[in-house]
Design a protein around this motif. Structure first.
Motif, PDB file in Angstrom:
ATOM      1  N   HIS A  38      -9.550   1.036   0.036  1.00 50.42           N
ATOM      2  CA  HIS A  38      -9.032   2.404   0.173  1.00 50.42           C
ATOM      3  C   HIS A  38      -8.331   2.868  -1.097  1.00 50.42           C
ATOM      4  CE1 HIS A  38      -9.754   1.735   4.503  1.00 50.42           C
ATOM      5  NE2 HIS A  38      -9.960   3.039   4.496  1.00 50.42           N
ATOM      6  N   GLU A  39      -7.527   1.974  -1.641  1.00 51.22           N
ATOM      7  CA  GLU A  39      -6.772   2.320  -2.851  1.00 51.22           C
ATOM      8  C   GLU A  39      -7.720   2.590  -4.030  1.00 51.22           C
ATOM      9  OE1 GLU A  39      -3.992  -0.223  -5.714  1.00 51.22           O
ATOM     10  OE2 GLU A  39      -3.671  -0.656  -3.587  1.00 51.22           O
ATOM     11  N   ALA A  42     -10.014   5.700  -3.500  1.00 46.47           N
ATOM     12  CA  ALA A  42      -9.281   6.967  -3.645  1.00 46.47           C
ATOM     13  C   ALA A  42      -9.207   7.342  -5.125  1.00 46.47           C
ATOM     14  CB  ALA A  42      -7.885   6.845  -3.053  1.00 46.47           C
ATOM     15  N   LYS A  43      -8.951   6.335  -5.974  1.00 45.59           N
ATOM     16  CA  LYS A  43      -8.888   6.604  -7.418  1.00 45.59           C
ATOM     17  C   LYS A  43     -10.253   7.052  -7.944  1.00 45.59           C
ATOM     18  CE  LYS A  43      -5.404   3.176  -8.735  1.00 45.59           C
ATOM     19  NZ  LYS A  43      -5.252   1.876  -9.412  1.00 45.59           N
ATOM     20  N   LYS A  46     -11.239  10.602  -6.884  1.00 50.43           N
ATOM     21  CA  LYS A  46     -10.586  11.628  -7.696  1.00 50.43           C
ATOM     22  C   LYS A  46     -11.397  11.941  -8.959  1.00 50.43           C
ATOM     23  CE  LYS A  46      -5.976  11.290  -6.734  1.00 50.43           C
ATOM     24  NZ  LYS A  46      -4.750  10.546  -6.933  1.00 50.43           N
ATOM     25  N   GLU A 118     -11.434   8.903   0.614  1.00 47.03           N
ATOM     26  CA  GLU A 118     -10.387   8.790   1.638  1.00 47.03           C
ATOM     27  C   GLU A 118     -10.826   7.872   2.765  1.00 47.03           C
ATOM     28  OE1 GLU A 118     -10.139  12.867   2.630  1.00 47.03           O
ATOM     29  OE2 GLU A 118      -9.133  13.377   0.728  1.00 47.03           O
TER      30      GLU A 118
END
Lengths: 386, 248
Positions: A38-39, A42-43, A46, A118
């Motif tokens: 997830h982390e 998410a990056k 973006k 997400e």
């Protein structure tokens, strides 16, 4: 060359991200047997990298497939096979059918958050009793009013312990029907009641990627979560496999280049019988041979990528690329490992990981034998069914 | 106000440098090239100044071969509005670079010129200071923090004794240090947009600058190979070992 300046700029940016945000953590994640999906996603979301060739209405960039290919080659700068595979599941294995055939509502609900990073996606095709033989899967989704009720289990699911949803292939029709016409692709949220993540599997390689077995017991999902028409699942999955297989081949090449480069460096410095190992003709000729093979594979992948970007079906070329890529991964990593001698057997040497991780490509996404079967079909040389 | 950022094409920091056998320099053929990392920090700082509403336009400048346009494209993809390529084939020394930037500053009238504190290829670290002298404007070098306040900039500098904060009148020259910021990753949509941004090409002659190399490289040699180390059992042994070798 199918890449323009923009492709190369994309690759520079991805490479930098890999060097700063991923490679410093690879050892730790390999050790842990999992990475923070997830982390990380998410990056990446973006940056727009999880929807390069996906429709703009859902947050994608709407670019042609050659950009996705450039991304695949660049992401393969990651110093393990697991992460490129896990990222590929998100972009090229669990989402192509949804992007092309899902309803607007379904794409808003599941594709958009996957592109934004997400939500984490996984693809649920294989089962304990059916891996490459996709037609033989047994998980069922029975209609009950406006719901499907799902029962069965899925095996070897990449991202399986962390995923928010699964793009699942399940039997929706009658078991007497043709196995190619009785299945559907359905989006299954994995926090649904009745979903059990049975275990995280212990694997030969691809260690920082979590792989799970999941069970489904009377899991209810709305019928509107189906991708495309009922009964079209097998066909849609076969189409979706094109991207999965191209991804596999495309994310093998940079790693093989890296293995060859590292071997050149090592054999230049390591001396036996008074001379650098690389000065043996058997060694430098072999490395030249391997490099040639990798470039030949690259040409095939580029050709398939260009054709696919132009809107053609590339099932045959994608199958060939995966077949060749899988074989070559084993050949390159095995040959290189050999030249490391004793150090080639030590886990501290990166070549051992490449050797272990590379083995999967001959199995995952359809084994060699399946690729050969597909190619035979295109050549019309399969024995006729009696 | 306009910001001008100079970016240099250098051998990528990840490349293991190979010295040419004749000692005339380092191998650059077939070697991965990138934007000088300190210039990337300068570019990032310019973007942040613009995003904070303190500048309207960012001009990226490079002096170099045809291929140096790749670095300008990177700068445009990061967010520069337009670029100027001063095309030269020969190696450019700091004084020539400073003269070129001075000529461009006269033409563009930027409120600030930002450059890396040094380029990682030759590590000269002179261009910014020379530009300030030629341009007759204040300089704030080795910046680790830049705050704008109207027609002034407050700049924190990394110096041997610690941090020094100075105030300079604009226009000024700012050279950027490693800890000023972390440059962004270029986003793909911005890469596509960069394609449409203009790059003007010019030459030394157009700018009225003569490449007058005042420095001559006589030899380039790799650093001595690392000698094998030795393990010691205790601090005492370490200290006596260092004493024996005359190191302490």
């Amino acid at each position: 060359m199918i890449y323009q300046e923009e492709h190369l700029e994309l690759q520079r940016s991805v490479k930098k991200f890999v060097d700063n945000e991923i490679n410093p953590h690879v050892e730790e994640w390999e050790e842990a047997g999992i990475f923070p999906a997830h982390e990380l996603f998410a990056k990446m979301g973006k940056q727009g990298w999880l929807g390069i060739n996906k429709p703009e209405e859902y947050g994608g960039l709407g670019l042609d497939y050659t950009f996705q290919l450039a991304f695949a080659e660049a992401i393969d700068n990651i110093q393990c096979g697991s992460l490129p595979m896990a990222i590929g599941v998100q972009t090229d294995m669990a989402t192509p059918a949804l992007a092309a055939h899902g309803s607007d509502e379904l794409r808003k609900e599941f594709l958009a958050p996957a592109i934004a990073g997400e939500q984490v996606a996984c693809i649920g095709v294989s089962e304990p009793g059916a891996g490459s033989d996709v037609a033989a899967i047994r998980t069922t989704a029975r209609r009950d009013g406006d719901d499907y009720v799902i029962n069965g289990g899925k095996m070897w699911i990449t991202n399986g312990t962390q995923a928010d949803w699964m793009c699942m292939l399940a039997v929706t029709g009658d078991s007497n029907e043709s196995p190619w016409k009785n299945k559907s692709l359905i989006v299954v949220p994995l926090d649904s009641k009745g979903v059990t993540i049975a275990r995280k599997l212990d694997k030969l390689g691809m260690r920082s990627s979590d792989t799970a077995q999941l069970f489904f017991e009377d899991v209810r999902v709305p019928v509107r979560y189906r991708i495309g028409e009922e009964g079209m699942g097998f066909i849609l999955q076969m189409l979706q496999f094109q991207e999965e297989r191209l991804w596999g081949a495309a994310t093998s090449m940079t790693g093989m280049d890296r293995a060859i480069e590292a071997t050149i460096e090592y054999t230049r410095e390591r001396k036996t019988f008074g001379q650098p190992i690389i000065d043996n003709q058997s060694v430098h000729f072999r490395l030249a041979e391997l490099k040639t093979e990798v470039e030949a594979l690259r040409s095939m992948v580029y050709r398939a990528g260009r054709d696919y970007a132009d809107g053609n079906d590339v099932t045959m070329l994608a199958s060939m690329a995966k077949l060749k890529g899988g074989r070559l991964m084993r050949e390159v990593t095995d040959s290189c490992l050999q030249y490391y001698g004793g150090m080639g057997f030590m886990n501290e040497t990166p070549i051992t990981r490449a050797f272990r991780d590379g083995r999967l490509m001959s199995i995952g996404g359809g084994a060699y034998e399946i690729m050969l079967g597909i190619i035979c079909k295109f050549m019309d040389i399969l024995p006729k069914r009696k | 106000m306009k910001l001008m950022v100079s970016v240099k094409r250098v051998v990528d920091y990840n490349v293991r440098i190979q010295v040419k056998p004749d000692g005339s320099g380092v191998v650059t053929d077939g070697v991965k090239m990138s934007m000088n990392p300190f210039d990337e920090i300068a570019m990032e700082e310019a973007l942040r100044i613009k995003e904070a509403g303190n500048a309207e336009e960012i001009i990226a400048v490079t002096i170099g071969e045809q291929k140096a346009q790749e670095q300008l494209r990177t700068a445009l993809a990061m967010g520069a509005d337009r670029a100027i390529h001063v095309e030269v084939d020969e190696d450019i020394q700091p004084l020539t670079a400073a003269r070129v930037l001075k000529a461009l500053a006269d033409k563009e009238q930027p409120g600030m010129v930002l450059l890396g504190k040094q380029a990682i290829d030759d590590d000269q670290g002179q261009t910014g200071q020379m530009l300030a002298a030629l341009w007759d404007r204040p300089q704030a070098t080795f910046a680790s923090k830049v705050d704008l306040d109207g027609q002034k900039a407050k700049v924190t500098r990394e110096v041997d004794a610690g941090l020094e904060t100075i105030e300079v009148d604009l226009p000024a020259v700012v050279t950027t240090d490693l800890r000023l910021n972390e440059p962004r990753y270029v986003k793909l949509p911005d890469i596509m947009k960069a394609k449409k941004k203009p790059i003007d090409t010019t030459s030394l002659a157009d700018l009225g600058v003569e490449a007058a190399p005042g420095l001559k490289v006589t030899n380039t040699a790799p650093p001595p190979e690392r000698q094998g180390g030795k393990k010691v059992e205790s601090v005492d042994e370490l200290v006596s070992e260092l004493k024996n070798r005359g190191l302490i």
